[in-house]
Design a protein around this motif. Structure first.
Motif, PDB file in Angstrom:
ATOM      1  N   VAL A  10       0.841  -1.194   0.000  1.00  0.00           N
ATOM      2  CA  VAL A  10       0.000   0.000   0.000  1.00  0.00           C
ATOM      3  C   VAL A  10       0.877   1.245   0.000  1.00  0.00           C
ATOM      4  O   VAL A  10       0.743   2.118  -0.846  1.00  0.00           O
ATOM      5  N   ASP A  11       1.804   1.308   0.940  1.00  0.00           N
ATOM      6  CA  ASP A  11       2.754   2.424   0.984  1.00  0.00           C
ATOM      7  C   ASP A  11       3.953   2.051   0.127  1.00  0.00           C
ATOM      8  O   ASP A  11       5.002   1.626   0.617  1.00  0.00           O
ATOM      9  N   THR A  12       3.810   2.227  -1.177  1.00  0.00           N
ATOM     10  CA  THR A  12       4.805   1.696  -2.113  1.00  0.00           C
ATOM     11  C   THR A  12       6.178   2.328  -1.937  1.00  0.00           C
ATOM     12  O   THR A  12       7.200   1.677  -2.165  1.00  0.00           O
ATOM     13  N   LEU A  13       6.217   3.589  -1.546  1.00  0.00           N
ATOM     14  CA  LEU A  13       7.515   4.265  -1.416  1.00  0.00           C
ATOM     15  C   LEU A  13       8.193   3.976  -0.088  1.00  0.00           C
ATOM     16  O   LEU A  13       9.351   4.334   0.108  1.00  0.00           O
ATOM     17  N   ALA A  14       7.472   3.316   0.845  1.00  0.00           N
ATOM     18  CA  ALA A  14       8.080   3.017   2.143  1.00  0.00           C
ATOM     19  C   ALA A  14       9.090   1.891   2.042  1.00  0.00           C
ATOM     20  O   ALA A  14      10.039   1.838   2.832  1.00  0.00           O
ATOM     21  N   ALA A  15       8.898   0.982   1.099  1.00  0.00           N
ATOM     22  CA  ALA A  15       9.774  -0.189   1.025  1.00  0.00           C
ATOM     23  C   ALA A  15       9.738  -0.731  -0.393  1.00  0.00           C
ATOM     24  O   ALA A  15       8.836  -1.478  -0.750  1.00  0.00           O
ATOM     25  N   LEU A  16      10.712  -0.359  -1.182  1.00  0.00           N
ATOM     26  CA  LEU A  16      10.806  -0.828  -2.559  1.00  0.00           C
ATOM     27  C   LEU A  16      11.806  -1.973  -2.657  1.00  0.00           C
ATOM     28  O   LEU A  16      12.705  -2.106  -1.818  1.00  0.00           O
ATOM     29  N   PRO A  17      11.674  -2.840  -3.657  1.00  0.00           N
ATOM     30  CA  PRO A  17      12.628  -3.940  -3.829  1.00  0.00           C
ATOM     31  C   PRO A  17      14.071  -3.436  -3.890  1.00  0.00           C
ATOM     32  O   PRO A  17      14.344  -2.351  -4.400  1.00  0.00           O
ATOM     33  N   PHE A  18      14.973  -4.254  -3.338  1.00  0.00           N
ATOM     34  CA  PHE A  18      16.409  -3.950  -3.292  1.00  0.00           C
ATOM     35  C   PHE A  18      16.716  -2.756  -2.394  1.00  0.00           C
ATOM     36  O   PHE A  18      17.832  -2.246  -2.412  1.00  0.00           O
ATOM     37  N   GLY A  19      15.739  -2.270  -1.622  1.00  0.00           N
ATOM     38  CA  GLY A  19      15.980  -1.100  -0.790  1.00  0.00           C
ATOM     39  C   GLY A  19      16.174   0.176  -1.576  1.00  0.00           C
ATOM     40  O   GLY A  19      16.794   1.124  -1.106  1.00  0.00           O
ATOM     41  N   ILE A  20      15.623   0.233  -2.808  1.00  0.00           N
ATOM     42  CA  ILE A  20      15.766   1.427  -3.630  1.00  0.00           C
ATOM     43  C   ILE A  20      15.053   2.586  -2.935  1.00  0.00           C
ATOM     44  O   ILE A  20      13.883   2.477  -2.586  1.00  0.00           O
ATOM     45  N   PRO A  21      15.719   3.701  -2.710  1.00  0.00           N
ATOM     46  CA  PRO A  21      15.067   4.832  -2.032  1.00  0.00           C
ATOM     47  C   PRO A  21      13.922   5.389  -2.871  1.00  0.00           C
ATOM     48  O   PRO A  21      13.981   5.427  -4.103  1.00  0.00           O
ATOM     49  N   GLY A  22      12.871   5.847  -2.172  1.00  0.00           N
ATOM     50  CA  GLY A  22      11.704   6.367  -2.856  1.00  0.00           C
ATOM     51  C   GLY A  22      11.993   7.589  -3.699  1.00  0.00           C
ATOM     52  O   GLY A  22      11.409   7.775  -4.768  1.00  0.00           O
ATOM     53  N   ASP A  23      12.930   8.441  -3.239  1.00  0.00           N
ATOM     54  CA  ASP A  23      13.183   9.655  -3.994  1.00  0.00           C
ATOM     55  C   ASP A  23      14.055   9.395  -5.220  1.00  0.00           C
ATOM     56  O   ASP A  23      14.324  10.311  -5.998  1.00  0.00           O
ATOM     57  N   ILE A  24      14.509   8.169  -5.398  1.00  0.00           N
ATOM     58  CA  ILE A  24      15.140   7.779  -6.660  1.00  0.00           C
ATOM     59  C   ILE A  24      14.123   7.030  -7.521  1.00  0.00           C
ATOM     60  O   ILE A  24      14.022   7.246  -8.729  1.00  0.00           O
ATOM     61  N   ALA A  25      13.335   6.163  -6.871  1.00  0.00           N
ATOM     62  CA  ALA A  25      12.361   5.363  -7.608  1.00  0.00           C
ATOM     63  C   ALA A  25      11.270   6.226  -8.225  1.00  0.00           C
ATOM     64  O   ALA A  25      10.835   5.977  -9.361  1.00  0.00           O
ATOM     65  N   ALA A  26      10.799   7.243  -7.501  1.00  0.00           N
ATOM     66  CA  ALA A  26       9.681   8.050  -8.001  1.00  0.00           C
ATOM     67  C   ALA A  26      10.021   8.777  -9.302  1.00  0.00           C
ATOM     68  O   ALA A  26       9.260   8.686 -10.267  1.00  0.00           O
ATOM     69  N   PRO A  27      11.160   9.488  -9.384  1.00  0.00           N
ATOM     70  CA  PRO A  27      11.483  10.123 -10.673  1.00  0.00           C
ATOM     71  C   PRO A  27      11.701   9.101 -11.798  1.00  0.00           C
ATOM     72  O   PRO A  27      11.323   9.355 -12.941  1.00  0.00           O
ATOM     73  N   ALA A  28      12.296   7.956 -11.459  1.00  0.00           N
ATOM     74  CA  ALA A  28      12.508   6.935 -12.483  1.00  0.00           C
ATOM     75  C   ALA A  28      11.172   6.404 -12.990  1.00  0.00           C
ATOM     76  O   ALA A  28      10.965   6.235 -14.201  1.00  0.00           O
ATOM     77  N   ALA A  29      10.247   6.140 -12.048  1.00  0.00           N
ATOM     78  CA  ALA A  29       8.927   5.665 -12.442  1.00  0.00           C
ATOM     79  C   ALA A  29       8.189   6.717 -13.253  1.00  0.00           C
ATOM     80  O   ALA A  29       7.458   6.394 -14.205  1.00  0.00           O
ATOM     81  N   ASP A  30       8.363   7.971 -12.899  1.00  0.00           N
ATOM     82  CA  ASP A  30       7.725   9.060 -13.624  1.00  0.00           C
ATOM     83  C   ASP A  30       8.216   9.094 -15.070  1.00  0.00           C
ATOM     84  O   ASP A  30       7.427   9.252 -16.013  1.00  0.00           O
ATOM     85  N   PHE A  31       9.520   8.933 -15.238  1.00  0.00           N
ATOM     86  CA  PHE A  31      10.089   8.916 -16.598  1.00  0.00           C
ATOM     87  C   PHE A  31       9.551   7.729 -17.393  1.00  0.00           C
ATOM     88  O   PHE A  31       9.156   7.869 -18.560  1.00  0.00           O
ATOM     89  N   LEU A  32       9.525   6.550 -16.773  1.00  0.00           N
ATOM     90  CA  LEU A  32       9.028   5.356 -17.469  1.00  0.00           C
ATOM     91  C   LEU A  32       7.572   5.523 -17.867  1.00  0.00           C
ATOM     92  O   LEU A  32       7.164   5.146 -18.969  1.00  0.00           O
ATOM     93  N   ALA A  33       6.768   6.091 -16.962  1.00  0.00           N
ATOM     94  CA  ALA A  33       5.342   6.258 -17.243  1.00  0.00           C
ATOM     95  C   ALA A  33       5.110   7.244 -18.383  1.00  0.00           C
ATOM     96  O   ALA A  33       4.220   7.050 -19.215  1.00  0.00           O
ATOM     97  N   HIS A  81       3.246   9.141  -7.157  1.00  0.00           N
ATOM     98  CA  HIS A  81       2.466   9.976  -6.237  1.00  0.00           C
ATOM     99  C   HIS A  81       2.018   9.233  -4.979  1.00  0.00           C
ATOM    100  O   HIS A  81       1.476   9.861  -4.070  1.00  0.00           O
ATOM    101  N   ASN A  82       2.230   7.925  -4.937  1.00  0.00           N
ATOM    102  CA  ASN A  82       1.925   7.122  -3.737  1.00  0.00           C
ATOM    103  C   ASN A  82       0.502   7.396  -3.239  1.00  0.00           C
ATOM    104  O   ASN A  82       0.254   7.564  -2.036  1.00  0.00           O
ATOM    105  N   ARG A  83      -0.457   7.393  -4.151  1.00  0.00           N
ATOM    106  CA  ARG A  83      -1.807   7.832  -3.795  1.00  0.00           C
ATOM    107  C   ARG A  83      -2.656   6.761  -3.131  1.00  0.00           C
ATOM    108  O   ARG A  83      -3.783   7.036  -2.738  1.00  0.00           O
ATOM    109  N   MET A  84      -2.127   5.546  -2.988  1.00  0.00           N
ATOM    110  CA  MET A  84      -2.839   4.618  -2.123  1.00  0.00           C
ATOM    111  C   MET A  84      -2.717   5.065  -0.668  1.00  0.00           C
ATOM    112  O   MET A  84      -3.579   4.768   0.156  1.00  0.00           O
ATOM    113  N   MET A  85      -1.667   5.792  -0.362  1.00  0.00           N
ATOM    114  CA  MET A  85      -1.500   6.315   0.994  1.00  0.00           C
ATOM    115  C   MET A  85      -2.186   7.670   1.154  1.00  0.00           C
ATOM    116  O   MET A  85      -2.908   7.902   2.116  1.00  0.00           O
ATOM    117  N   SER A  86      -1.939   8.569   0.227  1.00  0.00           N
ATOM    118  CA  SER A  86      -2.469   9.931   0.380  1.00  0.00           C
ATOM    119  C   SER A  86      -3.926  10.028  -0.012  1.00  0.00           C
ATOM    120  O   SER A  86      -4.643  10.923   0.440  1.00  0.00           O
TER     121      SER A  86
END
Length: 993
Positions: free
Chosen positions: A176-199, A275-280
């Motif tokens: 649910v809180d996807t940015l709290a714990a990503l695979p490989f311990g990838i930090p959320g503030d790195i994963a979010a921009p990468a996901a944004d680019f992919l999307a 945007h982690n909107r399952m949490m917000s």
């Protein structure tokens, strides 16, 4: 054992290995003679097929219908994940426990018609429809469950339905809180921009094939993947040892994976990773904003202790996302796949699920192995999967296959650069805005309409407005704006025409303002007050745009009236012969654009808006250029760090300057969503904050008091709000707001309508302070000023003296552009300089922060010297008992007496000792002469306390809730009739003895 026996055994082993290997190569695996469980396709739609398992056995021995459970697979997995083997699969075990299992089969986008165009919303709407159909077939509420992303679908569909027809939710490793714990311990503030680019740039053009999904998930746990393959090869000679796990192996290694459609993946990444909107809250299904906070049914979440995909911290996010639901968890020592496939799932997951459903259906006791889920705040770097768990789970596997681990190194590296990365993220967002602001020249094309057009080009499917539980995309808003432009042109509106806007806060009002900006007209924002006719005169309004609610008032003002908006049920009831034009009836396709029309022609130095304010009891028009608007817009977006993950909620009226200059402008510049509401109502506020995923709330003046003091708010610490932005909030209310909505902060602005002064208390460290100038805004100084004579104070050279720290004076902003030519003071601090004076008195403290002291026209000119109102308001407002406070002057015998009036919060009382404590920090000469409690302090439409009626009423009446300042005793004493009579006769001398 003889050599011949060893040789024969080795030969048999080699032969068996070769035979089994050949079978694997030819058939993809070993033939197990296992057959799937019996099912029937009950519903067939382009989006799904609905399987009902064991359709001939849907009642127990007594003829009672079995409780239905719907199992939703992840988007990238085949529906057979719930029926890998009948003995150990979900449907077989659940049926044996007396349940009626149903499985959703989405099929593969590669083989379904229109499959590659499927969106995330298509899946969620389909599941909602399935709940209705299962309910229709069974006559019972449905237990909705899902594995991994299927569980996310279940949460979202139940919230979309607001739990109608859903008996309970059961999820397995569903983050649910996807940015709290990503695979490989990838930090959320790195994963979010990468996901944004992919999307934005990859999955809009590319989908994910089944083999890509399989490979990607195997790479998420490479140790286990390598170990399972090694074990299979090592035992390939022993068919009997491999057969029990062969169905599971074939499913995970080959048969169980289906393709993902690109649009669905892009939407998933945007809404739930970026945007982690399952949490917000505030994720959009179709055009409806939805929040998990609306979940009210019981929930059971299975948590894998060593699950590196649906990590415990991410799964347990449901506790904070759904505060109104009763939530349980069942913890297993399993990885992601082990939750639903394999021996552990057969012995724990499915028996516990069956017992849960029976318990909730009233058919059995509560299951063993479940416990209420408790929200726990983990350190930022924690994911819920401990290092010990990982080592214990993978250590043996690594030893067997010799695979090295790099996860810890990645985690340590990420932690080491965390601080610099966060600063870089903020800088990356702020610097382009500041650069663009600095590049604006007098003839630069910049306007509200232009920025909205840019947002539409940048992200056409991104949400722009949220209103009445509906989302409006950038594309649809810009189409609507362009259509209104054509209607305005058809009605004779041209560039530079001054058009009054008299509308309630709704999308059509924003569209009207944006359309006028797009065509280069001047927007005159008319406040619905008793000064409306005066505003029309001062604004030189040529035409008025109204909504149906204000139509009758608009028709009395004189200029021609155009009507816009009002919804589908609008009824205008125009008088026969009326010249009022309904813009909604103009066909935009029939309007031919004239040769003069160019979209967004507005330049920085051109007039864009006319606002109104009351100064010294008179209505004044304030003229805002495009540059002045852009300055506030870019400054707000920078100071509030607004981004595309934010939703800015405006409870203030559109005609208030802070809404136009800060809220609306900042949201557009930041790419944030704008949520509008029909009015200030605590219950509606609580509902919409969760439903829209509101992260920033815009206020004006004392607006927050109705939300802070309401018992109907319904918001707890799980709310998504991070910031309140606005202007005019008193210090006491500021402190109460931060306490009530912790950990949210307050960002207080001061934006002058004169000049280009923008101050902001960005840090929030000094409640009550207006802060410092924003980067990109004009230079400010405080000029020495005598509020009694109304004159600036000069030095011995004849120049205006700049105030020292702590000295009160008029706030000035350095003139820019057209202001330097007209309307500016020249030769202020030096020969040839140009400054624009505001209407407000300020002081600075030793740190350089600015503090508002009073309006120039509101200072009490007592015999002892000027008395400034804002410090008194701040001091008395800090009392727990105080609600609203105003300070005003009452003329007595040719002099002014400083009077403070306040209202009390319910159930509180006030004493003279309380007043002495509250005002102890002020100099005696700055304390009010009289203090009294009043039943009510009037407030304006923008929630600004009004003191005119109290001033007109004169001196307060004597009584137990009125006090006077006794300078001789340096304290407050009760105001008696004798003291009041003496005061009227002798003036302030009666108070000083």
């Amino acid at each position: 054992m003889s050599w011949s026996e060893v040789l024969n055994g080795s030969v048999r082993r080699v032969v068996a290995t070769a035979q089994n290997g050949l079978e694997v190569v030819r058939l993809g695996g070993l033939e197990t003679e296992a057959r799937p469980s019996d099912f029937r396709i009950v519903e067939r739609e382009p989006m799904y097929r609905l399987r009902r398992y064991f359709p001939d056995d849907v009642s127990d021995s007594a003829g009672t219908p079995r409780p239905p459970i719907v199992l939703v697979p992840p988007m990238m997995m085949a529906a057979d994940v719930y029926d890998v083997t009948q003995e150990q699969g979900a449907v077989g075990i659940l049926h044996s426990m007396g349940l009626d299992p149903w499985v959703v089969d989405f099929g593969s986008p590669a083989t379904e018609e229109g499959g590659w165009d499927r969106t995330l919303a298509d899946h969620i709407v389909a599941i909602s429809e399935i709940v209705d159909r299962v309910h229709k077939h069974t006559g019972q509420d449905v237990h909705l469950s899902g594995y991994s992303q299927g569980g996310m679908f279940a949460y979202q569909a139940a919230a979309y339905r607001r739990c109608r027809g859903v008996a309970s939710l059961v999820t397995f490793g569903s983050p649910v809180d996807t940015l709290a714990a990503l695979p490989f311990g990838i930090p959320g503030d790195i994963a979010a921009p990468a996901a944004d680019f992919l999307a934005d740039h990859v999955f809009t053009r590319l989908s994910i094939a089944g083999w890509m999904a399989r490979t990607g998930f195997q790479l998420l746990d490479p140790v286990k993947t390598a170990k399972s393959r090694f074990d299979f090869l090592r035992q390939l000679h022993d068919r009997e040892a491999l057969l029990p796990r062969e169905q599971q192996r074939r499913f995970l290694a080959q048969d169980g994976w289906v393709a993902w459609s690109g649009p669905a993946v892009a939407e998933l990444l945007k809404q739930f990773v970026v945007h982690n909107r399952m949490m917000s809250g505030g994720f959009v299904i179709g055009d409806r904003p939805v929040s998990l906070a609306e979940l009210t049914c019981p929930i059971l979440a299975f948590v894998g202790e060593v699950d590196d995909i649906g990590q415990p911290a991410a799964v347990r996010g449901i506790r904070r996302a759904a505060p109104r639901a009763e939530i349980f968890e069942s913890t297993m020592r399993a990885g992601h796949f082990g939750l639903v496939v394999g021996s552990l799932s057969a012995s724990h997951t499915w028996p516990t699920t069956g017992a849960w459903v029976r318990w909730r259906a009233g058919l059995g006791p509560s299951p063993d192995g479940i416990a209420p889920m408790i929200a726990e705040d983990l350190p930022e770097a924690e994911t819920g999967v401990s290092v010990t768990d990982r080592l214990l789970h993978t250590g043996a596997s690594m030893a067997e296959v010799g695979v090295g681990a790099v996860r810890g190194v990645l985690g340590a590296t990420a932690q080491a650069v965390r601080g610099s990365r966060e600063l870089s993220a903020e800088a990356a967002r702020a610097l382009p805005r500041l650069v663009r602001l600095g590049q604006i020249q007098p003839h630069t094309r910049i306007s509200l309409g232009k920025l909205l057009a840019e947002a539409g080009q940048r992200s056409p499917r991104g949400e722009c407005f949220l209103f009445d539980d509906r989302a409006y995309t950038n594309e649809s808003v810009n189409v609507r704006i362009d259509n209104v432009v054509k209607g305005l042109i058809a009605c004779g509106v041209r560039p530079s025409t001054r058009v009054g806007v008299l509308m309630e806060t709704r999308p059509s009002a924003l569209v009207a303002i944006s359309a006028l900006s797009r065509m280069g007209a001047v927007v005159v924002l008319l406040p619905p007050t008793e000064d409306l006719r005066e505003a029309v005169r001062l604004g030189r309004v040529a035409t008025v745009i109204s909504d149906p609610d204000n139509l009758r008032t608009a028709e009395t003002l004189g200029p021609p009236v155009l009507v816009l908006g009002g919804g589908e049920s609008r009824v205008l009831n125009l008088e026969p012969g009326s010249e009022t034009v309904d813009l909604e009836r103009i066909d935009p396709d029939a309007v031919e654009l004239p040769a003069w029309y160019r979209p967004n022609p507005g330049r920085a130095n051109e007039l864009a808006f006319v606002l109104f304010g009351r100064f010294g009891g008179e209505v004044e028009a304030k003229h805002i250029t495009n540059h002045r608007w852009a300055l506030s817009a870019f400054g707000t977006a920078t100071a509030a760090n607004l981004g595309r993950g934010d939703t800015v909620y405006s409870i203030a009226p559109l005609y208030h300057s802070s809404v136009l200059l800060a809220t609306l402008g900042g949201a557009i510049v930041g790419g944030s969503r704008i949520a509008l509401t029909r009015g200030l109502d605590p219950e509606r506020f609580a509902t919409e904050v969760h439903r829209y995923g509101v992260t920033v709330v815009a206020y004006t003046w004392t607006m927050m008091r109705e939300l802070v003091d309401s018992s109907d708010s319904g918001l707890d610490a799980s709310h998504p709000i991070r910031l309140f932005i606005g202007s005019g909030m008193p210090r006491g209310l500021w402190l109460r707001t931060m306490k009530r909505f912790a950990p949210a902060q307050v960002l207080e602005f001061y934006a002058s309508t004169e000049g280009a002064v923008v101050l902001a208390n960005v840090s929030g460290a000094k409640p009550g302070s207006k802060g410092r100038p924003l980067p990109g805004s004009t230079q400010v100084r405080i000029a020495a000023y005598d509020p009694v004579t109304g004159r600036f104070l000069e030095d011995d050279r004849g120049l205006v003296r700049e105030c020292r720290a702590g000295e009160v004076g008029v706030l000035l902003g350095q003139a820019t552009g057209a202001e330097a030519v007209s309307g500016a003071m020249r030769g202020v601090f030096g020969a040839g300089d140009a400054w624009v004076a505001t209407e407000h008195l300020f002081r600075t403290d030793s740190d350089g922060d600015h503090w508002l002291m009073d309006d120039k026209n509101s200072v009490v000119t007592a015999l002892r010297g000027p008395v400034y109102g804002e410090p008194i308001v701040d001091a008395l407002g800090g009392l727990d008992q105080a609600d609203l406070v105003v300070v005003y002057g009452v003329t007595v015998g040719g002099e002014e007496i400083a009077v403070a009036a306040l209202t009390l919060r319910p159930g509180t009382s006030l004493t003279a000792a309380d007043l002495a404590d509250a005002l102890a920090e002020l100099e005696p000469g700055q304390c009010p002469d009289l203090v009294h409690v009043v039943p009510e302090i009037p407030i304006s439409n923008s929630y600004r306390p009004r003191r005119g009626a109290l001033r007109a009423a004169g001196l307060p009446n004597p009584g137990v809730r009125a006090w006077y300042y006794d300078a001789g005793r340096d304290g407050y004493r009760r105001l008696t009739r004798a003291v009041l009579t003496d005061l009227k006769q002798r003036g302030s001398a009666a108070l000083t003895g």
